[in-house]
Design an enzyme around this catalytic site. Structure first.
Site, short mmCIF file in Angstrom:
data_model
loop_
_atom_site.label_atom_id
_atom_site.label_comp_id
_atom_site.label_asym_id
_atom_site.label_seq_id
_atom_site.Cartn_x
_atom_site.Cartn_y
_atom_site.Cartn_z
N HIS A 168 39.85 -32.54 27.26
CA HIS A 168 40.33 -31.23 26.54
C HIS A 168 40.06 -31.45 25.16
CE1 HIS A 168 43.56 -34.02 26.39
NE2 HIS A 168 44.41 -33.16 26.35
N GLU A 212 50.54 -38.03 19.63
CA GLU A 212 50.25 -39.07 20.60
C GLU A 212 49.00 -39.65 20.19
OE1 GLU A 212 47.73 -36.89 23.64
OE2 GLU A 212 48.16 -38.53 25.00
N HIS A 248 47.58 -41.09 31.64
CA HIS A 248 47.82 -39.78 32.37
C HIS A 248 46.98 -39.60 33.60
CE1 HIS A 248 49.97 -37.46 29.15
NE2 HIS A 248 48.85 -37.80 28.02
N HIS A 279 42.95 -33.85 19.82
CA HIS A 279 43.50 -32.29 20.62
C HIS A 279 44.76 -31.96 20.09
CE1 HIS A 279 44.74 -35.61 23.50
NE2 HIS A 279 45.77 -34.63 23.65
N HIS A 308 52.20 -31.33 21.09
CA HIS A 308 51.92 -32.48 20.33
C HIS A 308 50.56 -32.33 19.59
CE1 HIS A 308 49.92 -33.68 24.44
NE2 HIS A 308 49.16 -34.03 23.60
N TYR A 336 53.12 -41.71 23.38
CA TYR A 336 53.74 -40.55 22.84
C TYR A 336 55.12 -41.10 21.83
CZ TYR A 336 51.27 -37.32 25.57
OH TYR A 336 50.26 -36.45 25.97
FE LIG Z 1 47.61 -34.97 24.58
#
Ligand SMILES: [Fe+2]
Length: 336
Positions: free
Chosen positions: A228, A294, A275, A181, A243, A284
């Site tokens: 996502h 990431e 997260h 993503h 990112h 990261y």
């Molecule tokens: Fe991400």
């Protein structure tokens, strides 16, 4: 007892699904299948090649006559999914999405125009290994493309009795499985969410709002069962790059990647953590030009009927990073 057994047997031996001409089971397929290509700018191509190729372990598949370098993580099936362009400043050139077929591309073109955006048509072959494309600028200022065809080179396992793991050396470096993503920064993120949900049939999987006034600060959009495929962070300036994220198969792989990132003295923003948003395990770090990368594993399974998850800024630390409950200010201030 008898009835129960019959029901059980019926449920484990469902009627076979019909097959369409592609050999795919007929089911609810979306028009946009996945984020399938990301092109970023780097200031030192040799240093970037060391970072993404030698260190991260992406496979370099081509350099074109303009000097662009094309990569794929091992389990992406298309010819390439990640591209580097040497330039004076870092950042993102465009993102591209693979759509189901050419008629989908035609249908979505009309949808984008009805939404009020100008669509540009790009002939087949202009982008290497690719069929025709359309491109438009999202309300956040980012250049985006859709295409239905790109050369399929596979993941080295083949498509007949493929087995489960490639030969030694194919999975290497940070053991990146696939492109996952992007998070982009810009204005008009509610408009971006409306474009992706209304025109492209994505779901708004999660949203971050300001607890004081309900203003959207982040929107997370899925066209798949991933939490996502693309997300937008509210920023004043358009076309900012937060990112690009690469999927790893396990938290064990994530930890091993972090071992290598530390070994190579790569600048780290967030060591292994989780997260709140997406529930993904994450690390990261930055490439030599300052673009944020990431590596990501796990996260929940999103279904089209899953309600949107809302987070507000009263929980900003936990929605960001749940192990230490500490949101990094750089997460809002450092974009390329
Ligand atoms: Fe991400």
């Amino acid at each position: 007892m008898k009835t129960l057994r019959l029901r059980w047997r019926a449920s484990v031996h469902p009627k076979p699904l019909e097959k369409d001409w592609r050999g795919l089971a007929t089911m609810s397929m979306r028009g946009v299948l996945r984020l399938s290509e990301v092109q970023i700018r780097v200031m030192d191509l040799a240093a970037a090649r060391e970072h993404y190729g030698a260190r991260m372990g992406l496979h370099e598949v081509m350099q074109d006559e303009k000097g662009l370098v094309y990569y794929k993580p091992w389990d992406d099936h298309e010819h390439h999914s990640f591209i580097l362009r040497e330039a004076d400043a870092p950042g993102i050139d465009y993102v591209a999405f693979r759509v189901y077929d050419d008629s989908t591309l035609t249908r979505l073109t009309a949808g984008i125009e009805s939404f009020g955006l100008r669509v540009e048509h790009i002939a087949a072959g202009v982008y290497p290994k690719s069929g025709r494309r359309i491109q438009f600028v999202a309300p956040s200022g980012h250049l985006m493309q859709l295409y239905a065809e790109k050369e399929l080179t596979g993941n080295t396992l083949g498509y007949h009795n493929p087995g489960v793991t490639p030969d030694e050396g194919v999975i290497r470096g940070y053991r990146v499985n696939r492109l996952d993503h992007v998070l982009l920064g810009g204005p008009n993120i509610d408009e971006c969410a409306r474009l992706f949900c209304d025109v492209f049939d994505f779901d708004l999987s999660e949203k971050i709002i300001d607890a004081k006034n309900d203003m959207s600060l982040g929107v997370f959009l899925s066209c798949s069962t991933k939490p996502h495929d693309i997300a937008f962070q509210l920023q004043d300036q358009p076309n900012r790059f937060h990112h690009v994220s690469f999927f790893l198969e396990s938290v064990s792989d994530l930890y091993k990647a972090a071992d290598l990132i530390g070994k190579y003295r790569i600048p780290v923003e967030v060591p292994p953590n989780r997260h709140g948003v997406t529930r993904g395990a994450t690390v990261y770090f930055f490439d030599p030009s300052g673009n944020r990368n990431e590596v990501f594993a796990e996260g929940y399974v999103h279904y089209p009927d899953t309600p949107t998850l809302i987070w507000d800024t009263d929980e900003i630390d936990h929605l960001g990073f749940t192990h230490d409950n500490h949101m990094r200010q750089s997460f809002f201030d450092v974009l390329t």
